[in-house]
Design an enzyme around this catalytic site. Structure first.
Site, mmCIF file in Angstrom:
data_model
loop_
_atom_site.group_PDB
_atom_site.id
_atom_site.type_symbol
_atom_site.label_atom_id
_atom_site.label_comp_id
_atom_site.label_asym_id
_atom_site.label_seq_id
_atom_site.Cartn_x
_atom_site.Cartn_y
_atom_site.Cartn_z
ATOM 1 N N VAL A 1 26.966 -19.373 44.064
ATOM 2 C CA VAL A 1 28.222 -18.924 44.669
ATOM 3 C C VAL A 1 28.445 -17.470 44.294
ATOM 4 O O VAL A 1 28.381 -17.106 43.119
ATOM 5 C CB VAL A 1 29.417 -19.786 44.173
ATOM 6 C CG1 VAL A 1 30.735 -19.204 44.662
ATOM 7 C CG2 VAL A 1 29.277 -21.225 44.651
ATOM 8 N N ALA B 1 29.512 -14.091 40.123
ATOM 9 C CA ALA B 1 28.709 -15.114 40.788
ATOM 10 C C ALA B 1 28.418 -16.194 39.762
ATOM 11 O O ALA B 1 28.661 -16.014 38.567
ATOM 12 C CB ALA B 1 27.400 -14.527 41.301
ATOM 13 N N LYS B 2 27.942 -17.315 40.192
ATOM 14 C CA LYS B 2 27.469 -18.350 39.277
ATOM 15 C C LYS B 2 26.543 -19.252 40.057
ATOM 16 O O LYS B 2 26.659 -19.358 41.288
ATOM 17 C CB LYS B 2 28.642 -19.172 38.733
ATOM 18 C CG LYS B 2 28.349 -19.801 37.401
ATOM 19 C CD LYS B 2 28.457 -18.770 36.291
ATOM 20 C CE LYS B 2 28.286 -19.348 34.923
ATOM 21 N NZ LYS B 2 28.583 -18.356 33.870
ATOM 22 N N GLY B 3 25.636 -19.905 39.344
ATOM 23 C CA GLY B 3 24.738 -20.819 40.032
ATOM 24 C C GLY B 3 24.342 -21.934 39.103
ATOM 25 O O GLY B 3 24.619 -21.887 37.902
#
Ligand code: NAD
Length: 431
Positions: free
Chosen positions: A65, A110-112
């Site tokens: 994201v 962001a992050k994933g």
């Protein structure tokens, strides 16, 4: 199969987040900040909704994201954990935008993650999973687009595989595509200690503001892992603090005269589990519970383990003068209100543990220049940035009579909103 969606066409975040979840807490905090800043509806939507989301459902569910690129490339970790889902990743991506803006880094958030327990995989399977995931999200990554980093259950080896997969596909060496890499592959000196060192700077600056000296100050640290261990040792060695208690999942040690951290470190290094359990004959310490540690009468309490540790249930028993949040989200909203009411100074996670992302930024800068700094340069840059951000927030919180967390959200959201406005990224239907 990968699915890509881009806001604002997809109203994903409008779906009600689960009450009490990290996403609902983050959105609630944003909402009150929007009200304070009197932001227009269109701007609120742009800051609430992630810009872009990608999911890959082949074998394991993987997500990336990107919350905001208004202030620069998106930046954020990749976690491997069975509990990873879109809601959590969205919340963490949003918090990264806020964190980067608070310390004024030219990044968005962001992050994933992948919903998997890496302990169930062999090293070979872990590598294949990582390379497959890197290839799937590659279209939205880039040194000037989105730069992953390690997070829960991922490490420098995972970042090395990421970097190698992307370099191979692009046909050129691209160290700037990730941070948290091994030193030999372009990682920065000082990254391992960075978050703990940033926590120390936040603690020391707060003590100074309250007219207290770090020398001899009593400190308790919950979570003797990467963040907590570095924070405790730096506070002891460089500032003369008295570390009266440390804990981890296995035990909590207490000595009102100060623990001998050399003995504690030696024990942890010799213990095959790497935990505090079994410490006893090595040196004088009482064994207490984690709940008792949180209630000790100390000058500084550093929760550096996991989220949700100081809650509406136990906030009244906290006797620390200052809480410096090493972990992400260790204090619930309910606890925050109680602590503020009682005059306990809480340095919020988005400032207190930003040392890690600051040194990630320094790694990225060194990668782009192909020029590497010595440890002294990295520490001095980290220190300068942490101190400047702390000073800015302390002043703002005083001027507006706001607690430090509310002030940091205000500062961050204002910076993001201004970037969106100046770039002209308003929704057609928005303000
Ligand atoms: P880590 O896994 O190295 O250490 C966590 C420590 O907490 C371990 O000692 C573990 O035993 C202990 N712990 C876990 N559950 C506990 C419990 N219920 N009670 C007491 N101790 C418990 O992790 P870390 O990298 O040090 O991260 C700690 C926190 O800081 C996390 O919230 C993480 O998201 C946050 N954080 C870390 C970084 C970083 O650079 N490592 C950056 C920003 C935020």
């Amino acid at each position: 199969m990968a699915h890509l969606s881009q806001s604002p066409s997809r109203p994903t975040i409008a779906a009600e987040p689960e009450p009490g979840s990290l996403l609902s807490t983050t959105l609630a905090q944003l909402e009150s900040t929007f009200d304070r800043l009197e932001l227009a509806e269109g701007m609120r939507l742009l800051i609430q909704q992630p810009e872009r989301e990608l999911s890959d459902i082949a074998v394991y569910k993987g997500y990336r994201v990107q919350h905001s690129s208004a202030r620069g490339p998106c930046k954020g970790g990749i976690r491997y954990h069975p509990g990873v889902d879109f809601g959590e990743v969205r919340a963490l991506a949003t918090l990264m935008s806020i964190k980067c803006a608070v310390v004024d880094l030219p990044f968005g958030g962001a992050k994933g993650g992948i919903s998997v327990n890496p302990a169930d995989l062999t090293p070979r399977e872990l590598e294949r999973l990582t390379r497959r995931f890197a290839a799937m999200i590659l279209p939205i990554l880039g040194g000037k687009r989105d730069i992953p980093a390690p997070d829960v259950n991922t490490n420098e080896q995972v970042m090395a595989w990421f970097m190698d997969t992307i370099s191979a596909r692009e046909g050129q060496y691209t160290p700037e595509i990730t941070t948290g890499k091994p030193i030999a592959l372009g990682g920065s000196l000082g990254r391992a200690e960075a978050t703990g060192r940033g926590v120390v700077i936040a603690a020391v600056e707060t003590l100074h503001k309250l007219g207290m000296t770090p020398q001899g100050a009593a400190v308790a640290v919950q979570g003797y892992g990467n963040v907590g261990r570095h924070a405790a040792n730096i506070l002891r060695e460089e500032y003369g603090c008295k570390i009266v208690a440390v804990s981890d999942v296995s035990d909590a040690l207490y000595n009102p005269h100060g623990l001998d951290l050399a003995l504690v470190n030696d024990h942890v290094a010799r213990n095959t589990s790497g935990l505090l359990a079994g410490f006893g004959p090595d040196g004088p310490a009482d064994h207490i519970t984690n709940a008792e540690l949180l209630a000790l009468g100390v000058d500084v309490l550093i929760p550096a383990a996991i989220e949700g540790q100081i809650t509406g249930e136990n906030a009244d028993s906290v006797k620390a003068r200052v809480i410096v949040e090493g972990a992400n989200g260790p204090t619930t909203l309910e606890a925050d209100a109680i602590l503020n009411e009682r005059g306990v100074v809480v340095v919020p996670d988005i400032l207190a543990n930003a040392g890690g992302v600051i040194v990630s930024y320094l790694e990225w800068v060194q990668n782009l220049q192909f020029y590497f700094w010595d440890i002294g340069e990295v520490r001095s840059q980290l220190s300068r940035r942490m101190r400047a951000s702390f000073e800015e927030l302390w002043t703002l919180s005083g001027e507006l009579d706001l607690d430090l967390r509310s002030a940091s959200y205000l500062l961050a959201v204002d910076r993001i909103a201004k970037a969106i406005q100046q770039r002209g990224l308003f929704l057609a239907s928005g303000g």
